[in-house]
Motif scaffolding. Structure first.
Motif, short mmCIF file in Angstrom:
data_model
loop_
_atom_site.label_atom_id
_atom_site.label_comp_id
_atom_site.label_asym_id
_atom_site.label_seq_id
_atom_site.Cartn_x
_atom_site.Cartn_y
_atom_site.Cartn_z
N ASP A 38 0.83 -1.20 0.00
CA ASP A 38 0.00 0.00 0.00
C ASP A 38 0.86 1.25 0.00
O ASP A 38 1.73 1.42 0.83
CB ASP A 38 -0.92 0.03 1.22
CG ASP A 38 -2.17 -0.79 1.01
OD1 ASP A 38 -2.40 -1.21 -0.13
OD2 ASP A 38 -2.90 -1.01 1.99
N GLY A 39 0.60 2.13 -0.94
CA GLY A 39 1.34 3.37 -1.04
C GLY A 39 2.59 3.25 -1.90
O GLY A 39 2.97 4.18 -2.58
N TRP A 40 3.24 2.10 -1.87
CA TRP A 40 4.45 1.91 -2.67
C TRP A 40 4.13 1.75 -4.14
O TRP A 40 4.98 1.98 -5.00
CB TRP A 40 5.27 0.72 -2.19
CG TRP A 40 5.99 1.02 -0.92
CD1 TRP A 40 5.68 0.58 0.31
CD2 TRP A 40 7.14 1.86 -0.76
NE1 TRP A 40 6.55 1.09 1.24
CE2 TRP A 40 7.46 1.87 0.60
CE3 TRP A 40 7.92 2.61 -1.64
CZ2 TRP A 40 8.53 2.60 1.11
CZ3 TRP A 40 8.98 3.33 -1.14
CH2 TRP A 40 9.28 3.32 0.21
N GLY A 81 15.82 5.97 -3.29
CA GLY A 81 15.77 7.10 -2.36
C GLY A 81 14.64 8.06 -2.70
O GLY A 81 13.93 8.54 -1.81
N THR A 82 14.47 8.33 -3.97
CA THR A 82 13.39 9.22 -4.40
C THR A 82 12.03 8.59 -4.15
O THR A 82 11.09 9.26 -3.69
CB THR A 82 13.55 9.56 -5.90
OG1 THR A 82 14.82 10.16 -6.10
CG2 THR A 82 12.45 10.49 -6.37
N THR A 86 9.24 10.18 -1.71
CA THR A 86 7.90 10.45 -2.23
C THR A 86 6.84 9.73 -1.39
O THR A 86 5.80 10.31 -1.05
CB THR A 86 7.79 10.01 -3.70
OG1 THR A 86 8.80 10.66 -4.46
CG2 THR A 86 6.42 10.33 -4.28
N TYR A 87 7.11 8.48 -1.03
CA TYR A 87 6.18 7.71 -0.20
C TYR A 87 5.99 8.39 1.15
O TYR A 87 4.87 8.55 1.63
CB TYR A 87 6.71 6.29 -0.03
CG TYR A 87 5.92 5.47 0.96
CD1 TYR A 87 4.67 4.96 0.62
CD2 TYR A 87 6.41 5.22 2.23
CE1 TYR A 87 3.94 4.22 1.53
CE2 TYR A 87 5.69 4.49 3.14
CZ TYR A 87 4.45 3.99 2.79
OH TYR A 87 3.74 3.26 3.70
N ALA A 92 2.72 11.63 4.92
CA ALA A 92 2.61 12.78 5.82
C ALA A 92 1.45 13.68 5.39
O ALA A 92 0.70 14.19 6.23
CB ALA A 92 3.91 13.57 5.83
N LEU A 93 1.27 13.87 4.09
CA LEU A 93 0.17 14.68 3.60
C LEU A 93 -1.18 14.03 3.88
O LEU A 93 -2.15 14.70 4.20
CB LEU A 93 0.32 14.95 2.11
CG LEU A 93 1.44 15.91 1.72
CD1 LEU A 93 1.60 15.94 0.21
CD2 LEU A 93 1.17 17.29 2.25
#
Length: 169
Positions: A38-40, A81-82, A86-87, A92-93
């Motif tokens: 999830d999210g990745w 790393g990017t 981004t994840y 956080a948002l």
């Protein structure tokens, strides 16, 4: 080097598509691997990884003279790393919550003005301020109140109506 630049531009194109088709990939892969990724598997994360894999590999090839294996390794590290960054930013948002939306009961205790006269046993209209915004509500009162009079909200029986009393000065 052309392959790496192609990957970089593909990542940028994916990022542009993620702005247009926000949440599409998440909907397609909903429930994939029982939420393990999830999210990745979001489009911005994949776009960030692909873009940095490509541009990082191109920089490693052009600036450092690295071969395909070394450039791929550098691009993969930068892409990971990017993707991680981004994840983390997207999580956080998503966790950031705003204040609770105002409710009808928040009107109790506020002052306002009558815009349509309120007859005894009937409804009129009042203009109130809720969170700095004007709100027009149906209003009842135990006594008749003329247009333009200042009133005080005693109760809010529904989201669109209030019980008021005149302000004595």
């Amino acid at each position: 080097m052309a392959w790496f630049l192609g990957l970089g531009f593909t990542g940028v194109a994916l990022l542009a598509l993620s702005l247009v088709f926000d949440g599409f990939l998440e909907g397609v892969l909903d429930g994939a691997l029982d939420g393990l990724l999830d999210g990745w598997l979001s489009l911005p994360v994949i776009a960030g990884f692909t873009a940095m894999l490509g541009f990082g590999g191109a920089i490693a090839t052009g600036a450092a003279g690295a071969g395909p294996v070394g450039a791929t390794a550098v691009g993969t590290v930068l892409g990971a790393g990017t993707a991680w960054t981004t994840y983390r930013f997207s999580r956080a948002l998503m966790r950031g919550r705003t204040a609770a939306a105002p409710r009808g009961n928040d009107l109790v205790g506020t002052a306002g003005r009558v815009v349509t006269a309120i007859p005894v046993g009937g409804y009129g209209e009042v203009l109130l301020r809720l969170a700095g915004q004007p709100v027009k509500c149906a209003a009842r009162s135990a006594v008749a109140i003329a247009r333009g009079a200042e009133v005080w909200v005693e109760a809010a029986p529904s989201a669109t109506s209030v019980v008021v009393r005149p302000v004595d000065r």
